[in-house]
Design an enzyme around this catalytic site. Structure first.
Site, mmCIF file in Angstrom:
data_model
loop_
_atom_site.group_PDB
_atom_site.id
_atom_site.type_symbol
_atom_site.label_atom_id
_atom_site.label_comp_id
_atom_site.label_asym_id
_atom_site.label_seq_id
_atom_site.Cartn_x
_atom_site.Cartn_y
_atom_site.Cartn_z
ATOM 1 N N GLU A 2 0.857 -1.190 0.000
ATOM 2 C CA GLU A 2 0.000 0.000 0.000
ATOM 3 C C GLU A 2 0.891 1.238 0.000
ATOM 4 O OE1 GLU A 2 -3.812 1.659 2.443
ATOM 5 O OE2 GLU A 2 -1.953 1.484 3.571
ATOM 6 N N ALA A 16 -3.500 14.123 9.505
ATOM 7 C CA ALA A 16 -3.796 12.706 9.684
ATOM 8 C C ALA A 16 -3.165 12.157 10.960
ATOM 9 C CB ALA A 16 -3.304 11.912 8.469
ATOM 10 N N GLU A 51 -5.356 13.331 13.804
ATOM 11 C CA GLU A 51 -6.649 12.629 13.759
ATOM 12 C C GLU A 51 -6.506 11.195 14.254
ATOM 13 O OE1 GLU A 51 -10.007 10.318 12.096
ATOM 14 O OE2 GLU A 51 -7.877 10.116 11.567
ATOM 15 N N HIS A 52 -5.373 10.554 13.944
ATOM 16 C CA HIS A 52 -5.113 9.190 14.402
ATOM 17 C C HIS A 52 -5.033 9.138 15.928
ATOM 18 C CE1 HIS A 52 -3.516 5.090 14.205
ATOM 19 N NE2 HIS A 52 -2.635 5.468 15.117
#
Length: 221
Positions: free
Chosen positions: A158, A170, A173-174
């Site tokens: 990925e 991000a 937010e994690h």
């Protein structure tokens, strides 16, 4: 060696026989990460040489933990075996490429996918179509060959491509998602605030891209 020692040795041997194939598979994923990471570093070096510009700020990589894989298999109702892991879980090996500018994300993705030993399995564009939370990133699932003593093996990796602003958002937010001591009211309030921050980072990326484009136009003229 007494009976207890013999039983312990048999137990440890049984555990090792089960874990060895898993460790071997994880080694293959680490090799696949090295293959893809090298491709990005070569591209970055080429742009540095030709255009005096490095599109990549940093590259991070990780292998999903065995516990996380098992939880994901359970959540999806998939059987616990190595074939299921390889065929059903596509994000075990992960690479995150951090860029300064949004246009560099798409440029690097195009150059990576143009290479004849890279096969695109899945593409999710959360930059043009952000998640409801505000999350933005370009996700690619690619298949890449690794070359072992036993021959060639195809492995999935990925790839996430983000700007610095997207990555900063991000990361926060994690942390918020896994905060256990927040009340539902606090969680809702902070989620709304994060959505506002996502809009601000989107505007920041747009403005920074504008500044860079204007600098390049001035340079060309």
């Amino acid at each position: 060696m007494d009976v207890k020692d013999i039983a312990l040795e048999r137990f440890l041997s049984a555990i090792k026989s089960q874990m060895d194939p898993v460790q071997e598979l994880f080694t293959y994923y680490r090799c696949a990460i090295m293959e893809v990471e090298t491709k990005f570093r070569v591209l970055d070096e080429q742009f540095s040489l030709q255009y005096d510009d490095n599109p990549i700020e940093s590259i991070k990589s990780r292998i999903k933990s065995y516990d996380s894989i098992l939880r994901k298999l359970k959540r999806k109702g998939i059987s616990f075996d190595l074939d299921s892991i390889q065929n059903e879980i596509f994000d075990i090996a992960g690479i995150r490429v951090i860029c300064s500018f949004e246009k560099d994300i798409y440029m690097l993705a195009d150059y990576l996918l143009a290479q004849d030993d890279i096969t695109l399995i899945e593409r999710k564009d959360y930059i043009k179509n952000p998640k409801p939370s505000g999350y933005r990133s370009l996700h690619l699932i690619v298949e890449v060959p690794i070359f072992l003593s036993t021959g060639k093996k195809m492995m999935k990796v990925e790839v996430q491509l983000r700007t610095i602003a997207m990555d900063f958002w991000a990361s926060l937010e994690h942390k918020l998602r896994y905060k256990k001591n927040l009340s539902p009211k606090q969680l809702e309030m902070l989620s709304d605030e994060m959505k506002t921050c996502a809009d601000m980072t989107k505007d920041l990326d747009r403005r920074m891209q504008y500044v860079r484009d204007e600098m390049n136009r001035e340079k060309e003229s």
